[in-house]
Structures are given as C-alpha cells and as structure tokens.
Write a protein that holds these residues in place. Structure first.
Motif, mmCIF file in Angstrom:
data_model
loop_
_atom_site.group_PDB
_atom_site.id
_atom_site.type_symbol
_atom_site.label_atom_id
_atom_site.label_comp_id
_atom_site.label_asym_id
_atom_site.label_seq_id
_atom_site.Cartn_x
_atom_site.Cartn_y
_atom_site.Cartn_z
ATOM 1 N N HIS A 155 72.473 28.466 122.212
ATOM 2 C CA HIS A 155 72.436 29.615 122.953
ATOM 3 C C HIS A 155 73.599 29.792 122.545
ATOM 4 N N GLU A 156 74.332 31.660 122.742
ATOM 5 C CA GLU A 156 75.118 31.374 122.362
ATOM 6 C C GLU A 156 75.705 32.688 123.957
ATOM 7 N N MET A 158 76.915 34.849 125.504
ATOM 8 C CA MET A 158 77.837 37.022 125.585
ATOM 9 C C MET A 158 78.713 37.163 126.760
ATOM 10 N N GLN A 177 69.167 38.243 124.112
ATOM 11 C CA GLN A 177 68.335 38.986 122.660
ATOM 12 C C GLN A 177 67.663 37.028 123.266
ATOM 13 N N GLY A 179 65.857 34.017 121.532
ATOM 14 C CA GLY A 179 66.254 32.986 120.555
ATOM 15 C C GLY A 179 64.801 32.585 119.818
ATOM 16 N N ARG A 192 67.523 31.903 115.376
ATOM 17 C CA ARG A 192 68.320 31.939 115.910
ATOM 18 C C ARG A 192 69.148 31.730 117.121
ATOM 19 N N ARG A 195 70.912 34.484 123.054
ATOM 20 C CA ARG A 195 72.067 35.713 123.185
ATOM 21 C C ARG A 195 71.722 35.713 125.035
ATOM 22 N N THR A 197 73.961 35.124 129.577
ATOM 23 C CA THR A 197 74.653 35.246 130.203
ATOM 24 C C THR A 197 75.017 34.208 130.319
#
Length: 203
Positions: A155-156, A158, A177, A179, A192, A195, A197
């Motif tokens: 995960h990224e 944000m 967004q 993945g 990917r 994205r 929280t």
C-alpha cells in the motif's frame, strides 16, 4: 671292384655339387633386422592409433560443449523472450488501469450513483464489467485493503486520519485509488499499490 668304387665317388661328388649355398636366403642378422623394423612399425601404428583416439575424444568433448552452449543460449533466449512478453503485458495492463480508476470513482459515491439514470448506470456497469473481464484474462484483480493492516510493501499511504479506537490504529481506513495484483502461475506481482489513508490512534 674298382669300377664300383669309382661310381660311388662320382655319386658323392654329384651330391656335393647339388648342395650349393643359396646367396638369396636371409641371414640371421637380416631376420633380426626385419623383426626390429616390424616392431618399430607396430609401435608407430599404435602411437597413431592412440593419437587418433585422443583426437576423437577431444572432438566428442568439443561437440558436447558446443551442444551444451547451444542449449544454454536457446534457453536464455526463450527466457528473455518470455520476460519481454511479460513486460509488454504489464505495460498494456498499466494503460488500462486509468479506465478502471474512472469507473471505480464514478461508482464510489453510492448516493450520487443511485440518483443517476438507471439505463445510464447499466451501460456504465456493463462497460466496467467488460474491462474487469479483460483484466482477469491477464490474471489481474483489484485490491481493496479497507480494514486491513497497513502494509508499506502493498500500500501507499497518502495521509493519516485520527481514529477513535486502538484497534483501527495503523489500519487502512479508506482507499483513494485501488491497487492491482497479477497472478501468473505460482507468482503474485503487484502491478500497482493501493493508495490509502491510514488510521492513527492517540490516547
């Protein structure tokens, strides 16, 4: 009586004349020399045979090495072609993801989505389902980690949001967004990261 003795002497003389020495018969020295020459020739032939055997073995080993090099080169070529096809497939998938994002965002606000014209919604859903089918044909599926622990490898983050319970700390609260992962054989690849929280609890 005298005549008889003369006849015997004549016979002995005649026999002696018949026992003449043949100059063409080989001597002992010549026989020994011939045997030595034959032995030398045999030694030379054996040496040549050993050299031919060694050369044949070397050629056989060279053929085996050449064959092994060829098989290794072909294997490397096949692997490189496979990796090239995989890279092209991933690039193609990545070009489709923005479309998938658009459909995802359009349906994210369920209240606004439900207010839209029903026929329009069905059309959009039909196109979205077609796109999902195409992605699945490549082994690609969306990842929604909402409620799962945050994993920086998948995960990224944000932003962080304050949560009211400790159980939500470091958990994915919302997905901004989606993945996508791709399963090919026994391997799983992140196309990917999602994205998200992340919840942050403070006592």
């Amino acid at each position: 009586m005298v005549n008889k003795n003369n006849e015997e002497e004549s016979t002995i003389q005649s026999d002696s004349d018949d026992l003449t020495y043949d100059d063409n018969s080989p001597s002992d020295t010549e026989i020994v020399d011939d045997e030595a020459t034959a032995a030398q020739k045999l030694k030379v032939l054996r040496t040549k045979l050993q050299e031919a055997t060694d050369k044949n073995r070397e050629l056989g080993e060279e053929v085996q090495r050449t064959k092994a090099d060829f098989l290794n080169a072909r294997k490397r070529l096949e692997e490189e072609q496979f990796r090239s096809r995989e890279r092209d497939t991933v690039k193609h998938i990545e070009k489709l993801l923005p479309l998938a994002d658009s459909f995802y965002l359009a349906q994210l606000d369920r209240a606004a989505w439900e207010k839209a014209d029903e026929k329009w919604r069905r059309g959009i859903e039909g196109i979205s389902n077609q796109l999902t089918s195409i992605l699945r044909s490549y082994g690609v599926s969306a990842v929604d980690p909402t409620g799962h622990p945050f994993d920086p490898l998948k995960h990224e983050a944000m932003s962080t949001v304050t949560v009211s319970t400790e159980a939500q700390h470091n958990q994915v609260i919302t997905v901004m967004q989606q993945g996508y992962i791709r399963v090919s054989g026994d391997t799983e690849e992140i196309i990917r990261p999602a994205r998200v929280t992340v919840g942050e609890y403070t006592a």
